[in-house]
Design an enzyme around this catalytic site. Structure first.
Site, PDB file in Angstrom:
ATOM      1  N   GLY A   1     -63.577  27.626   6.208  1.00 15.12           N
ATOM      2  CA  GLY A   1     -63.779  26.185   6.371  1.00 15.12           C
ATOM      3  C   GLY A   1     -65.068  25.783   7.049  1.00 15.12           C
ATOM      4  N   ILE A   2     -64.962  24.762   7.919  1.00 12.30           N
ATOM      5  CA  ILE A   2     -66.120  24.209   8.603  1.00 12.30           C
ATOM      6  C   ILE A   2     -66.832  25.273   9.430  1.00 12.30           C
ATOM      7  CG2 ILE A   2     -66.903  22.483  10.260  1.00 12.30           C
ATOM      8  CD1 ILE A   2     -64.404  20.862   9.590  1.00 12.30           C
TER       9      ILE A   2
ATOM     10  N   ASP B   1     -58.577  35.455  19.865  1.00 11.87           N
ATOM     11  CA  ASP B   1     -57.346  34.713  19.628  1.00 11.87           C
ATOM     12  C   ASP B   1     -57.236  33.643  20.700  1.00 11.87           C
ATOM     13  OD1 ASP B   1     -54.820  33.695  19.294  1.00 11.87           O
ATOM     14  OD2 ASP B   1     -53.794  35.641  19.295  1.00 11.87           O
TER      15      ASP B   1
ATOM     16  N   TYR C   1     -40.551  17.134  20.526  1.00 13.71           N
ATOM     17  CA  TYR C   1     -41.759  17.576  19.825  1.00 13.71           C
ATOM     18  C   TYR C   1     -41.925  16.893  18.473  1.00 13.71           C
ATOM     19  CZ  TYR C   1     -45.093  20.806  17.600  1.00 13.71           C
ATOM     20  OH  TYR C   1     -46.169  21.358  16.960  1.00 13.71           O
TER      21      TYR C   1
ATOM     22  N   ASN D   1     -64.717  25.143  17.429  1.00 11.54           N
ATOM     23  CA  ASN D   1     -64.292  24.612  16.137  1.00 11.54           C
ATOM     24  C   ASN D   1     -62.871  25.004  15.740  1.00 11.54           C
ATOM     25  OD1 ASN D   1     -64.721  23.859  13.089  1.00 11.54           O
ATOM     26  ND2 ASN D   1     -64.260  26.055  13.086  1.00 11.54           N
TER      27      ASN D   1
END
Length: 298
Positions: A40-41, A88, A192, A115
């Site tokens: 992605g980005i 991570d 939630y 990001n």
């Protein structure tokens, strides 16, 4: 094809690509860390920075996927300086290991692009027993930034060039829980709501950038911290919404941006040579008008 391509005062529009925005920029001698750079980005941001001569460190959870992107960049750009390191962001021990290795590498650090992220996941606790979206999107980047900040300060002092920190947030920061960030109820499974929890984590990204920017400015340190909304884009962030994914597959090319277009704002904020210092600002692309704007959130 992007439907709206009206250019703003800068000469660019939301249809402009990162290559167009960074044309003529020489990033030689700069080092950048881009989290979530395996797709992605993040992957496109890493590619463009490498294209402009920046030494890019791709901080990725899936090291195999990261190395595939690394090799693709090297194949396209033979002289690219790009490395892949495992990170991570849902694990504080992984973050500490990454920061320790980077800080001991003797590399400078000019640019930090926070990001990576997850969106609207089912309720899950991270390895540190924190709700996964808040842990990954905010806590992880908050800790990473703090652990790398002294290296950035040292780089600024030795190079005389302004450093940049960018938090990739979202316009969803306006749509958190009614009380904003539920600090006392982060792990409350009964209340939630996946999208509200996502908005909560993105609000934290904005507040983090604002406060960090204020402190750096107060201390006279030439590092700017910004947050941004990249615009509507089809990425794997939508993988937890099968219906949305189906719609995107059919209509995405007509109504959403490509990663090449979206990553341009990341790269625009990374222009060390520019004289304007956009402190304390949330940057976004208005999808309807296609004119980049800034919301000052002081």
């Amino acid at each position: 094809m992007w439907l709206f391509s009206r250019k703003g005062p800068s000469g660019f529009s939301a249809a402009s690509t990162a290559e167009q925005v960074t044309e003529g920029i020489d990033g030689s001698g700069l080092t950048a860390i881009v989290t979530g750079a395996s797709s992605g980005i993040g992957a496109e941001t890493a590619r463009i920075l490498a294209l402009r001569g920046v030494h890019v460190v791709m901080a990725v959870r899936n090291i195999s996927a990261g190395r595939e992107v690394q090799e693709a960049i090297r194949k396209e750009i033979p002289n690219a300086k790009v490395d892949a390191m495992e990170l991570d962001l849902s694990s504080s021990s992984s973050i500490k290991d990454f920061a320790l290795k980077f800080n001991h590498s003797n590399h400078p650090l000019n640019l930090l692009i926070n990001n990576a992220g997850v969106m609207a996941t089912p309720f899950i606790l991270s390895k540190d027993n924190i709700e996964l979206q808040f842990a990954t999107n905010h806590i992880g980047h908050f800790l990473l930034t703090n652990l790398l900040l002294e290296t950035m300060k040292k780089t600024v002092h030795e190079s005389g060039r302004e450093g940049r920190i960018v938090n990739v947030s979202s316009r969803r920061h306006k749509f958190s829980y009614p009380e904003g960030i539920r600090f006392g109820r982060i792990n409350d499974e009964s209340g939630y709501k996946s999208l509200l929890a996502y908005g909560q984590s993105k609000l934290a990204n904005v507040l983090h950038a604002n406060e960090l920017s204020r402190r750096l400015k107060e201390d006279g340190i030439e590092i700017s911290a910004n947050s941004l909304h990249p615009g509507a884009i089809a990425t794997n962030l939508f993988r937890h919404f099968s219906i949305v994914t189906g719609i995107i597959d059919v209509l995405g090319k007509h109504i959403l941006k490509t990663v090449q277009q979206v990553s341009q704002i990341n790269n625009e904020l990374m222009k060390i040579q520019q004289t304007e210092n956009p402190i304390h600002q949330f940057h976004f692309i208005k999808e309807k008008t296609n004119q980049r704007g800034k919301n000052n959130l002081n």
